[in-house]
Structure formats: C-alpha cells, structure tokens
Design a protein around this motif. Structure first.
Motif, PDB file in Angstrom:
ATOM      1  N   GLY A 162      37.291 -29.243 -87.745  1.00 50.25           N
ATOM      2  CA  GLY A 162      38.681 -29.398 -88.158  1.00 50.25           C
ATOM      3  C   GLY A 162      39.213 -28.150 -88.842  1.00 50.25           C
ATOM      4  N   ALA A 163      38.350 -27.502 -89.658  1.00 47.49           N
ATOM      5  CA  ALA A 163      38.767 -26.262 -90.318  1.00 47.49           C
ATOM      6  C   ALA A 163      39.026 -25.164 -89.289  1.00 47.49           C
ATOM      7  CB  ALA A 163      37.705 -25.824 -91.315  1.00 47.49           C
ATOM      8  N   VAL A 164      38.122 -25.057 -88.306  1.00 44.45           N
ATOM      9  CA  VAL A 164      38.306 -24.041 -87.255  1.00 44.45           C
ATOM     10  C   VAL A 164      39.573 -24.324 -86.457  1.00 44.45           C
ATOM     11  CG1 VAL A 164      37.313 -23.082 -85.146  1.00 44.45           C
ATOM     12  CG2 VAL A 164      35.844 -23.546 -87.111  1.00 44.45           C
ATOM     13  N   LEU A 165      39.754 -25.608 -86.108  1.00 48.05           N
ATOM     14  CA  LEU A 165      40.961 -25.978 -85.359  1.00 48.05           C
ATOM     15  C   LEU A 165      42.220 -25.731 -86.192  1.00 48.05           C
ATOM     16  CD1 LEU A 165      42.262 -27.262 -82.877  1.00 48.05           C
ATOM     17  CD2 LEU A 165      41.903 -29.502 -83.936  1.00 48.05           C
ATOM     18  N   GLY A 166      42.140 -26.056 -87.491  1.00 47.82           N
ATOM     19  CA  GLY A 166      43.287 -25.803 -88.356  1.00 47.82           C
ATOM     20  C   GLY A 166      43.590 -24.321 -88.484  1.00 47.82           C
ATOM     21  N   ARG A 167      42.514 -23.522 -88.588  1.00 46.43           N
ATOM     22  CA  ARG A 167      42.730 -22.069 -88.680  1.00 46.43           C
ATOM     23  C   ARG A 167      43.372 -21.546 -87.399  1.00 46.43           C
ATOM     24  NH1 ARG A 167      40.802 -17.759 -91.673  1.00 46.43           N
ATOM     25  NH2 ARG A 167      41.881 -15.902 -90.983  1.00 46.43           N
ATOM     26  N   TRP A 168      42.867 -22.020 -86.259  1.00 46.48           N
ATOM     27  CA  TRP A 168      43.449 -21.574 -84.991  1.00 46.48           C
ATOM     28  C   TRP A 168      44.904 -22.005 -84.890  1.00 46.48           C
ATOM     29  CZ3 TRP A 168      45.598 -24.363 -81.003  1.00 46.48           C
ATOM     30  CH2 TRP A 168      45.894 -23.637 -79.839  1.00 46.48           C
ATOM     31  N   ALA A 169      45.164 -23.268 -85.243  1.00 44.99           N
ATOM     32  CA  ALA A 169      46.535 -23.770 -85.146  1.00 44.99           C
ATOM     33  C   ALA A 169      47.468 -23.030 -86.093  1.00 44.99           C
ATOM     34  CB  ALA A 169      46.559 -25.277 -85.437  1.00 44.99           C
ATOM     35  N   ALA A 170      46.963 -22.778 -87.332  1.00 41.66           N
ATOM     36  CA  ALA A 170      47.799 -22.065 -88.303  1.00 41.66           C
ATOM     37  C   ALA A 170      48.074 -20.643 -87.828  1.00 41.66           C
ATOM     38  CB  ALA A 170      47.113 -22.061 -89.667  1.00 41.66           C
ATOM     39  N   THR A 171      47.024 -19.980 -87.333  1.00 40.19           N
ATOM     40  CA  THR A 171      47.199 -18.607 -86.846  1.00 40.19           C
ATOM     41  C   THR A 171      48.160 -18.564 -85.670  1.00 40.19           C
ATOM     42  OG1 THR A 171      44.965 -18.060 -87.577  1.00 40.19           O
ATOM     43  CG2 THR A 171      45.997 -16.575 -85.990  1.00 40.19           C
ATOM     44  N   HIS A 172      47.973 -19.519 -84.750  1.00 39.04           N
ATOM     45  CA  HIS A 172      48.816 -19.532 -83.551  1.00 39.04           C
ATOM     46  C   HIS A 172      50.270 -19.850 -83.901  1.00 39.04           C
ATOM     47  CE1 HIS A 172      49.787 -20.001 -79.313  1.00 39.04           C
ATOM     48  NE2 HIS A 172      50.400 -21.138 -79.610  1.00 39.04           N
ATOM     49  N   SER A 173      50.464 -20.811 -84.790  1.00 40.01           N
ATOM     50  CA  SER A 173      51.834 -21.214 -85.106  1.00 40.01           C
ATOM     51  C   SER A 173      52.530 -20.235 -86.038  1.00 40.01           C
ATOM     52  CB  SER A 173      51.827 -22.605 -85.745  1.00 40.01           C
ATOM     53  OG  SER A 173      51.065 -22.601 -86.939  1.00 40.01           O
ATOM     54  N   LEU A 174      51.751 -19.545 -86.888  1.00 40.80           N
ATOM     55  CA  LEU A 174      52.365 -18.633 -87.849  1.00 40.80           C
ATOM     56  C   LEU A 174      52.440 -17.193 -87.346  1.00 40.80           C
ATOM     57  CD1 LEU A 174      50.780 -19.855 -91.198  1.00 40.80           C
ATOM     58  CD2 LEU A 174      53.057 -20.334 -90.311  1.00 40.80           C
ATOM     59  N   ARG A 175      51.894 -16.928 -86.144  1.00 38.04           N
ATOM     60  CA  ARG A 175      51.927 -15.565 -85.636  1.00 38.04           C
ATOM     61  C   ARG A 175      53.364 -15.036 -85.516  1.00 38.04           C
ATOM     62  NH1 ARG A 175      49.349 -16.266 -81.180  1.00 38.04           N
ATOM     63  NH2 ARG A 175      47.297 -15.844 -82.055  1.00 38.04           N
ATOM     64  N   PRO A 176      54.308 -15.812 -84.980  1.00 38.04           N
ATOM     65  CA  PRO A 176      55.694 -15.295 -84.935  1.00 38.04           C
ATOM     66  C   PRO A 176      56.266 -15.024 -86.321  1.00 38.04           C
ATOM     67  CG  PRO A 176      55.424 -17.169 -83.449  1.00 38.04           C
ATOM     68  CD  PRO A 176      54.195 -17.106 -84.286  1.00 38.04           C
ATOM     69  N   LEU A 177      55.989 -15.896 -87.271  1.00 36.28           N
ATOM     70  CA  LEU A 177      56.494 -15.665 -88.622  1.00 36.28           C
ATOM     71  C   LEU A 177      55.822 -14.454 -89.256  1.00 36.28           C
ATOM     72  CD1 LEU A 177      56.708 -19.316 -89.995  1.00 36.28           C
ATOM     73  CD2 LEU A 177      58.514 -17.901 -89.016  1.00 36.28           C
ATOM     74  N   ARG A 178      54.537 -14.239 -88.921  1.00 35.24           N
ATOM     75  CA  ARG A 178      53.857 -13.055 -89.438  1.00 35.24           C
ATOM     76  C   ARG A 178      54.483 -11.789 -88.858  1.00 35.24           C
ATOM     77  NH1 ARG A 178      49.263 -14.549 -88.136  1.00 35.24           N
ATOM     78  NH2 ARG A 178      48.814 -15.670 -90.050  1.00 35.24           N
ATOM     79  N   GLN A 179      54.887 -11.855 -87.595  1.00 31.76           N
ATOM     80  CA  GLN A 179      55.572 -10.717 -86.988  1.00 31.76           C
ATOM     81  C   GLN A 179      56.895 -10.447 -87.699  1.00 31.76           C
ATOM     82  OE1 GLN A 179      55.908 -11.807 -82.865  1.00 31.76           O
ATOM     83  NE2 GLN A 179      53.852 -11.091 -82.343  1.00 31.76           N
ATOM     84  N   VAL A 180      57.600 -11.518 -88.032  1.00 30.48           N
ATOM     85  CA  VAL A 180      58.857 -11.355 -88.773  1.00 30.48           C
ATOM     86  C   VAL A 180      58.587 -10.730 -90.137  1.00 30.48           C
ATOM     87  CG1 VAL A 180      60.787 -12.584 -89.823  1.00 30.48           C
ATOM     88  CG2 VAL A 180      59.966 -13.265 -87.566  1.00 30.48           C
ATOM     89  N   THR A 181      57.536 -11.214 -90.818  1.00 28.06           N
ATOM     90  CA  THR A 181      57.191 -10.675 -92.139  1.00 28.06           C
ATOM     91  C   THR A 181      56.830  -9.194 -92.044  1.00 28.06           C
ATOM     92  OG1 THR A 181      56.384 -12.848 -92.813  1.00 28.06           O
ATOM     93  CG2 THR A 181      55.685 -10.964 -94.123  1.00 28.06           C
ATOM     94  N   ASP A 182      56.004  -8.843 -91.060  1.00 35.34           N
ATOM     95  CA  ASP A 182      55.605  -7.436 -90.902  1.00 35.34           C
ATOM     96  C   ASP A 182      56.816  -6.558 -90.582  1.00 35.34           C
ATOM     97  OD1 ASP A 182      53.029  -8.243 -91.369  1.00 35.34           O
ATOM     98  OD2 ASP A 182      52.449  -8.297 -89.248  1.00 35.34           O
ATOM     99  N   ALA A 183      57.686  -7.071 -89.712  1.00 37.20           N
ATOM    100  CA  ALA A 183      58.874  -6.288 -89.363  1.00 37.20           C
ATOM    101  C   ALA A 183      59.781  -6.109 -90.574  1.00 37.20           C
ATOM    102  CB  ALA A 183      59.633  -6.965 -88.220  1.00 37.20           C
ATOM    103  N   ALA A 184      59.951  -7.177 -91.361  1.00 34.38           N
ATOM    104  CA  ALA A 184      60.784  -7.068 -92.557  1.00 34.38           C
ATOM    105  C   ALA A 184      60.175  -6.095 -93.562  1.00 34.38           C
ATOM    106  CB  ALA A 184      60.956  -8.451 -93.197  1.00 34.38           C
ATOM    107  N   ALA A 185      58.835  -6.111 -93.674  1.00 32.03           N
ATOM    108  CA  ALA A 185      58.173  -5.172 -94.585  1.00 32.03           C
ATOM    109  C   ALA A 185      58.363  -3.733 -94.117  1.00 32.03           C
ATOM    110  CB  ALA A 185      56.683  -5.514 -94.692  1.00 32.03           C
ATOM    111  N   GLU A 186      58.272  -3.502 -92.805  1.00 32.14           N
ATOM    112  CA  GLU A 186      58.515  -2.158 -92.277  1.00 32.14           C
ATOM    113  C   GLU A 186      59.943  -1.709 -92.552  1.00 32.14           C
ATOM    114  OE1 GLU A 186      56.563   0.102 -90.828  1.00 32.14           O
ATOM    115  OE2 GLU A 186      54.811  -1.143 -91.208  1.00 32.14           O
TER     116      GLU A 186
END
Length: 440
Positions: A162-186
């Motif tokens: 469940g932890a592995v699945l949660g990590r995968w799901a969190a990473t997959h679902s938050l990847r676009p938001l992480r891109q937004v965060t990185d772009a905003a930081a740049e």
C-alpha cells in the motif's frame, strides 16, 4: 502514501483477523468433533471389556493409546487406571474431572506439561466408571503458528504494498503540480522564459495555459522596461557627459569661486559622478537582460582573473587555495569581482580576505569584509536593484546607486552560478560567488 499504507494495513489486518478466527474456529471444531467421536467409540470398547470382567483391559488401554497417540484415564470403582506417556491425565483441571464424575460428559482444550491437548470425558453409568481421553494437539498448534505468521507477514506485505502504491499514485498525480512548482521557482529566480509543457490532463490545461500566459506577459513587460531603461540611459549619456565636462572646468577653477559657490560646485560634482555611475550600471543591466550571446565565453583561470582585478591588494588579503578554470565572459566576471571589492570598501569596513577555492566541482570566490555583517532577513534584499541598505547604516559619502550587487547577481546567473552572502567566522560578512568548474 501514508493513507494508502494505513488503509491497506487496516483492511489486510481485518481480513487476517477474520481469516484467523474462521479458519482456527473451523479446525478446532472439526478436531473437537473428531475427538468426541473417537472417545465415544473407545468408551464403548472399554465398557464391553468391563462387562466381561476387566480381562484384557490393560491391553485394550495400551492399544488405544498407541492408536490415537493419546492418554486415557479410567476410574473404575475408585481405582485409577492411566495409560499413555505423552501427558498425565491426572493433572487435568479439577472442575473438568468433577463434572465427568458427576455423570455429565465434558470436553475441554487445555495445556498439560506445556503441550496443548483436547480432553474428552465420558461417564460410564452402566459400570459406575469414568472414561477420560486426552489427545495432544501438537500438529494443530504448529499449523496455527504457521498460519499466524503467514497472516502477519501478509498484513505487513500488504501495508508495504500500500505504501509503494501510495507513493506511485502520489508521484504520478503530483507530477504536473511539481512541474508547476519547478516552473514557478525558475520564474521567481529570474528565468521568465520558462513555460509549462502541454498536458493531456483536462484539469491542468487551464492552469498551464494561465501560467504560460502570465509568464509571457511578464516577460514582455520586463523586456519593455529593460529596453526603456536602456534607451533612457543611453539618451542621458550625452547631456551627462557635457555636464561632467563643464563641471570639470568649474572644479579646476573652484579656487577662484566664493566659498559658498565652491561648496555648491563640490556637491554638484559628487552627485553628477554618482549619476554617471548609475547610468553606466543601468546600461550594463539592460544589456545583460537582453544579451543572449554566449560567443564571448572562454576558458578563464579564475585565480589569475581575481589577481588581475585587484593588483594593488596586499598578499595577506589574497587567499588562493586552488586555481580552478571556468567557462566565462572575462569582462563580466571582472566586473563581478570589482563590484564585490567596491562593496567591501564602501559598505563593509574594508576588505579582509579575497579567496579562490573549489568545493565539489564548483569554483568559488569569497570576499570577506570587516563590517558589522548583513542581517539574515536582509541577505536576499541586498541583491535587488536599487537596494542600498538602511539609512542609519549608510555613510554620508556613499555615492552608490544600489546596482552593484544586482549586477553581480545578474552576471553570475548568466554563468549558471549563484551568489549569496553569509556571516563570516569572527564577524563581518562573506560574499560568495559559486560557478561551475571546468574539470575536463
């Protein structure tokens, strides 16, 4: 990830407990029924032998014990007859034995000599006797232990999954938001050319479009402001040069002027030179903002450049620990060092150390001054344009426009480096410039 792991652990735990109770209950029930049936059959054989006068009773009890790997206890006319060596049936709970002696059948699971057993007691009313049979449950106990470890292991594995699945799901679902965060930081670091890539997520398409539109408008506005500052600065140079030439003539003849006029000329001369310095810095900044040409970059010996920029510095101030090479625009890098030295002299109480060293494949320039240091809350602010510190700490002779450190940041960022200020050991400030080192 934590919620996935927790939910998976709880669900697996509930299923494991249910499986444990159902499976162990079923197996114990079946074992109990089997033990009762076996004990009833053996009790009938014992009754038949007792009806014939007890001849062959010992042989029968020995055979029963050998057949079912159990122990038996027969109470006949007050005499105890015990068979079997695995457990001692005389050590059964007193309440259980009393119930059987009182003519009531009974069965009970208990532990004798550290061995789990199933005890079945049957009264033999026809012969005024009592028959008790005790069956060890070693195999079932081992089965239960194996099952318990299996269920515990399965629960833990399920929680980990469940932890592995949660990590995968969190990473997959938050990847676009992480891109937004990185772009905003740049963008916050000054790279206004950053854009979000196209995405197929319908929920993120409006966000990406709004971010890219905002960044585009901001970049255009900054470009317009930069061009305006450059044009204004360029147009000011000609009249400013004329005024400076006229002021130099007045300054040479200041001795012929009255005292009041001479003082006014001195003040005007100071402000004109400060104005000239500010115009030159504005031109430099505007050119740097618009210049995307890297053809002027070359391999530069950083230690040699620092020594050439400060040729009059005493040897005690220079601290050359290494001679790293960097890919840089020599003119801009010389301006960086010159501005840092000028800042140490004007605002830092004088230069204490000028060091060149390397840290983890990064070349560093360190400028230490003897001033009061820079408060932690102001260490980012002083690198902004027109930042000149607090009026209380500014010297009366300060002719700076607050653009020197802004130029340092701009030029260092152009070299893919980083500039910051920290506290110097022993007091004062340490300005650090870090650049990628060329190691090949």
């Amino acid at each position: 990830m934590a919620w996935f792991s927790l939910v998976s652990l709880v669900v697996a735990g509930v299923l494991a407990l249910a499986t444990w109770h159902l499976s162990t209950g079923y197996m114990l029930d079946q074992r109990e029924r089997s033990a009762i049936r076996q004990a009833k059959g053996n009790a009938r054989l014992v009754t038949q032998v007792l009806e014939r006068g007890s001849a062959g009773l010992d042989e029968l009890l020995t055979g029963l014990v050998a057949e079912v790997e159990s122990a038996v206890l027969l109470v006949d006319q007050g005499d105890l007859i015990v068979g079997g060596n695995s457990v001692d049936p005389t050590r059964l709970p007193t309440a259980f034995l009393d119930m059987v002696r009182n003519g009531r059948p009974a069965h009970q699971r208990t532990v004798l000599n550290g061995i789990p057993v199933q005890a079945v007691g049957l009264p033999l009313p026809a012969k005024a006797a009592t028959y008790v049979e005790v069956s060890p449950m070693r195999e079932m106990d081992r089965t239960f232990r194996f099952l318990s470890w299996l269920l515990i292991g399965g629960t833990l594995v399920s929680g980990l999954a469940g932890a592995v699945l949660g990590r995968w799901a969190a990473t997959h679902s938050l990847r676009p938001l992480r891109q937004v965060t990185d772009a905003a930081a740049e963008a916050a670091r000054g790279d206004l050319s950053v854009r979000l890539p196209a995405t197929g997520d319908p929920d993120l398409i409006p966000l990406a479009a709004a971010f890219n539109d905002t960044a585009e408008r901001l970049q255009q506005r900054v470009a317009r402001d930069t061009r305006f500052a450059g044009d204004v600065s360029h147009e000011l140079r000609s009249p400013l040069t004329t005024m400076l030439n006229a002021m130099s003539v007045l300054h040479r003849r200041s001795a012929e002027l009255p005292a009041g006029t001479r003082q006014a000329v001195e003040l005007l001369n100071t402000d004109l030179r400060r104005f000239r310095r500010m115009v030159d810095d504005l031109l430099e900044i505007s050119r740097g903002d618009q210049d995307q040409d890297y053809s002027t970059f070359e391999l530069v010996d950083l230690a040699g450049l620092v020594q050439a920029t400060g040729p009059t510095l005493p040897e005690s101030v220079l601290d050359i620990e290494a001679r790293p090479w960097v890919l840089a625009d020599r003119r801009r890098l010389e301006r960086v060092v010159a501005n840092l030295l000028d800042n140490a002299g004007r605002h830092g109480g004088g230069l204490v150390r000028l060091g060149v060293l390397t840290r983890e494949d990064r070349a560093r320039i360190e400028v230490d001054d003897a001033g009061p240091g820079v408060p932690e809350e102001a260490r980012e602010h002083i690198f902004e344009r027109f930042a000149r510190g607090s009026p209380a700490r500014r010297e009366a002779t300060d002719s700076g426009a607050g653009l020197g450190l802004a130029l340092v940041t701009q030029h260092v960022r152009r070299h893919h480096g980083h500039a910051w200020v920290e506290a110097r050991p022993g007091g004062g400030a340490r300005f650090v410039v870090e650049l990628p080192e060329v190691t090949d």
